[in-house]
Design an enzyme around this catalytic site. Sequence first.
Site, mmCIF file in Angstrom:
data_model
loop_
_atom_site.group_PDB
_atom_site.id
_atom_site.type_symbol
_atom_site.label_atom_id
_atom_site.label_comp_id
_atom_site.label_asym_id
_atom_site.label_seq_id
_atom_site.Cartn_x
_atom_site.Cartn_y
_atom_site.Cartn_z
ATOM 1 C CE1 TYR A 166 11.309 -13.931 -3.193
ATOM 2 C CE2 TYR A 166 12.865 -15.426 -4.253
ATOM 3 C CZ TYR A 166 12.534 -14.587 -3.209
ATOM 4 O OH TYR A 166 13.428 -14.403 -2.179
ATOM 5 C CB VAL A 180 -0.941 0.001 1.221
ATOM 6 C CG1 VAL A 180 -1.771 1.276 1.253
ATOM 7 C CG2 VAL A 180 -1.851 -1.224 1.195
ATOM 8 C CE LYS A 232 13.162 -10.834 -3.456
ATOM 9 N NZ LYS A 232 13.103 -9.703 -2.510
ATOM 10 C CG ASN A 240 14.036 -7.887 4.735
ATOM 11 O OD1 ASN A 240 14.748 -8.764 4.254
ATOM 12 N ND2 ASN A 240 13.078 -8.160 5.612
ATOM 13 C CB ILE A 263 17.579 -17.596 4.917
ATOM 14 C CG1 ILE A 263 18.644 -16.997 3.968
ATOM 15 C CG2 ILE A 263 17.837 -17.190 6.354
ATOM 16 C CD1 ILE A 263 20.053 -17.468 4.215
ATOM 17 C CB ALA A 323 10.880 -12.274 -13.210
#
Length: 251
Positions: free
Chosen positions: A152, A67, A156, A91, A185, A154
Amino acid sequence: MGEFTGRRVIVMGGSRGIGRSAALAFARAGASVAICARGAEALEATRRELEAAGAPTAFASPVDLAVADDIARFIPAAADAMGGINVLINNASGFAATDDDAGWAASFNVDMLATVRASHAALPYLERAGDAAIVNVSSISALRATKRNPPYAAIKAAIDSYTASQARILADRGIRANAVAPGSIEFPGGVWDQRRRDNPELYNATLAQIPFGRMGHPEEVAELIVFLASRRASWITGQSIAVDGGQLLGS
């Protein structure tokens, strides 16, 4: 005196996982830290951890990073609470895993547009601070083809490209921009913690790609984020650095 004493850091998506670990690392180094995420309870728990870790100011506010108005409200409020901004950590992720409109929208609106919006909103404060830094969290998924999560990966990759453009555009304003590209991770409640229980075949296949035989820890990514935001990295900009325990080598 810590390395970040007197400096002010925003961590977007800072209540869990990599964001939380980075926020705590900055606090231990003496920084004031502002965090946001959607869950108010986790945010408040992390804010208290930041205070206990030594942050002179620990500010937290619920934000939906998809938003635009939420981001536009949060950045000035965080800057006001801390007295400025020296470092911005982008992040958050929508963690899209489906190759459909919903998956692409989640990746674009959270991973990409939240990074752009937060960077734009923070820019006047970063310029005034001088010697400022932006660190964007990308992924090693940006560096290879994927069968599971094309939105995800593409988006990144777009984050990596945007980071390089930021570095080029902002250098004459004294602002560095870099990205970190984590591998797999694992932390409680995270994606790989869930997959270990729900999809052990995928979990074990991924684990087999990592030469060290384990998933990474959020703290190991946080160490790189803090370094890239520090004055020790004063001559590093426009880079995307993998922190994956050699996972790309085994892929």
